[in-house]
Design an enzyme around this catalytic site. Sequence first.
Site, PDB file in Angstrom:
ATOM      1  N   ARG A 178       7.636 -11.221   5.002  1.00 21.58           N
ATOM      2  CA  ARG A 178       7.439 -10.993   6.431  1.00 21.58           C
ATOM      3  C   ARG A 178       8.175 -12.079   7.194  1.00 21.58           C
ATOM      4  NH1 ARG A 178       0.889  -9.576   6.354  1.00 21.58           N
ATOM      5  NH2 ARG A 178       1.085  -7.822   4.890  1.00 21.58           N
ATOM      6  N   HIS A 201      -8.277  -0.490   0.802  1.00 21.25           N
ATOM      7  CA  HIS A 201      -7.440  -1.673   0.603  1.00 21.25           C
ATOM      8  C   HIS A 201      -8.374  -2.818   0.221  1.00 21.25           C
ATOM      9  CE1 HIS A 201      -4.031   0.073   3.058  1.00 21.25           C
ATOM     10  NE2 HIS A 201      -5.048   0.750   3.555  1.00 21.25           N
ATOM     11  N   HIS A 251      -5.681  -1.192  -4.566  1.00 23.97           N
ATOM     12  CA  HIS A 251      -6.009  -0.021  -3.750  1.00 23.97           C
ATOM     13  C   HIS A 251      -6.810   0.952  -4.593  1.00 23.97           C
ATOM     14  CE1 HIS A 251      -2.580  -1.761  -1.538  1.00 23.97           C
ATOM     15  NE2 HIS A 251      -3.274  -1.361  -0.490  1.00 23.97           N
ATOM     16  N   ASP A 291      -3.055  -7.558  -4.833  1.00 19.63           N
ATOM     17  CA  ASP A 291      -3.286  -6.389  -3.995  1.00 19.63           C
ATOM     18  C   ASP A 291      -3.842  -5.229  -4.819  1.00 19.63           C
ATOM     19  OD1 ASP A 291      -3.337  -5.318  -1.523  1.00 19.63           O
ATOM     20  OD2 ASP A 291      -1.185  -5.077  -1.293  1.00 19.63           O
ATOM     21  N   CYS A 347       0.792  -1.238   0.000  1.00 21.83           N
ATOM     22  CA  CYS A 347       0.000   0.000   0.000  1.00 21.83           C
ATOM     23  C   CYS A 347       0.825   1.289   0.000  1.00 21.83           C
ATOM     24  CB  CYS A 347      -1.013  -0.010   1.134  1.00 21.83           C
ATOM     25  SG  CYS A 347      -0.563  -0.962   2.582  1.00 21.83           S
ATOM     26  N   LYS A 406     -13.819  -2.401   8.142  1.00 21.82           N
ATOM     27  CA  LYS A 406     -13.482  -3.276   7.022  1.00 21.82           C
ATOM     28  C   LYS A 406     -14.509  -4.390   6.898  1.00 21.82           C
ATOM     29  CE  LYS A 406     -10.350  -6.122   9.828  1.00 21.82           C
ATOM     30  NZ  LYS A 406      -9.004  -6.699   9.953  1.00 21.82           N
ATOM     31  N   GLN A 435       0.603 -11.002  -3.336  1.00 20.86           N
ATOM     32  CA  GLN A 435      -0.803 -10.666  -3.138  1.00 20.86           C
ATOM     33  C   GLN A 435      -1.434 -10.152  -4.425  1.00 20.86           C
ATOM     34  OE1 GLN A 435      -0.092  -7.783   0.092  1.00 20.86           O
ATOM     35  NE2 GLN A 435      -1.376  -9.050   1.381  1.00 20.86           N
TER      36      GLN A 435
END
Length: 635
Positions: free
Chosen positions: A362, A510, A384, A382, A333, A464, A380
Amino acid sequence: MIHITLPDGSIREFPGPVTVAEVAASIGSGLAKAALAGKINDTVVDTSYQITADSPLAIITAKDAEGLDVIRHSTAHLLAYAVKELFPEAQVTIGPVIENGFFYDFSYKRPFTPEDLLAIEKKMTALAAKDEPVTRRVLPRDEAVAYFKGIGENYKAEIIASIPANEDVSLYREGAFEDLCRGPHVPSTGKLKHFKLMKLAGAYWRGDHNNEMLQRVYGTAWATKDELQNYLTQLEEAEKRDHRKLGRELDLFHIDDHAPGLVFWHPKGWTVWQGVEQYMRKVYQDNGYQEVKGPQVIDKTLWEKTGHWDKYRENMFTTESEKREYALKPMNCPGHILIFKQGIKSYRDLPLRFGEFGQCHRNEPSGGLHGIMRVRGFTQDDGHIFCTEDQIQAECVAFTTLLQKVYKDFGFTEIIYKLATRPEKRIGSEESWDKAENALMAGLRASGCDFQISAGEGAFYGPKIEYTLKDAIGREWQCGTMQVDPNMPERLDAEYVGEDGARHRPVMLHRAIVGSLERFIGILIEQHAGALPTWLAPVQVSILNITESQDAYCREIAKLLQNQGLRVQLDLRNEKITRKIREHSMQKLPYILVVGDKEKEAGSVAVRARGNIDLGVMSLQDFQSKIASDITLKL
């Protein structure tokens, strides 16, 4: 008089103090027999608990979630009771409830064996059959420490000694066994009927590797025989579907000690990966997302600005170059905000949707790693979305509809929707929280979704939606999310020019559908027990000859199908056809084509579908049409 208010609003009067069990008996003998505990306000108490003032009360039975917790907690104590009966020198430590069961840690002079486990379970059954009452007493802390030291339970004495000196502690006794516990517990051991001990493991005392290694016994307990059997059946089915086992058998991937928590994808596995990624890439393209790509290594100052450095530093991999400290990105992000900030953005540009197949790292604890489900390096899907507050609802509706289609295409038809609302510690005005929560709720309603409220479980900066899919054997996997975030655009100074000519902060949404591709592929493997749908299978068709005389015709078929875009495997080995069919069937292929002289002469193929289903002889054209239909329909 004492007034007891029941869940249906009715009130029962008693002349003086009354126990939960007595209230249950006043309602009916059936409820009195089924009662496991009581719930006063939000506190679960024993049936022996004495109520001394006007109170609301719910009688807890095995049908209630709290009742199942009481059963499992009490069964953990029954386990400790049985161990002490069989192994008097063993010391008991702690025995909490966990998901689907419980465990208890013991200190003993030798490791328990599988045979010991069977003996312990047998003893538990015998003790439960005695239906001994479970009673509670309270002692001052120091007196309790002395008591447990006196009976040689040094671990219990150490636990109690850590409690403040002015506090009392509660003990529960069943037969010859007494244990430290806050409770509550079932009224008698006869309530514990449906349990099974599952496995043995090691565990350090207080989780510290410098302490003694204890023996942990895991068990499960349920309210009914059918529930226990269903759970054990699910475990058996889950073991058959284990993605780690299937990954080896189907030659998809492996995990190597040279790179713990990272995946080595084999050709077949990488074909599955590409199938998922290319599918999701088309989803981006068809739904207004612009695909971007951010760097893997970013200066720590960015992570300090976002707050990740302070909160997640221990989970970040770092490196240094030319006296600058960097981190491998744990998430995508911040990079997307930096891309958004390049050039002036107008309200006319919003909503602006970025998507990335972003590789993140991670530093997960080694004990938490699990195949490709929990790794240290993952990618991911991912996305946004930068938008205004007024656009949140429409984006939520569009995203939910999209997510439903994606899950269906991958074979998941049941989705659980949860809305996580404002936590106690949060930033932002109540008005902005109201707008965000209402927009997400309205979006879910507009999408026709029934949803649960997870009160107080939102992030500190915004609410969320969590989208959880349920797989073929009933397990739940939280994959998708839609999260409202006005905080990170504020921290990184993202702006757009509004219709009024002034600068405004965008809201950042997100969103992810499959989440980690590694994890999602693991879920897919287990969902389909390795038999991936035709459109996603790494090999879609195997062509097997019976004798050498069909070799040229088999190669023609392979070329024809490959030109159709199919993934084809050709097996022309000089082996018995029964052996070749068996070997290819074990690879869970959608289709096997067997070719002999008759098929060669007729220009046809003998078709076997997955599951050893004989579809008979087909013309090549008919087979091509069938498999094309499977792929179109995502079968």
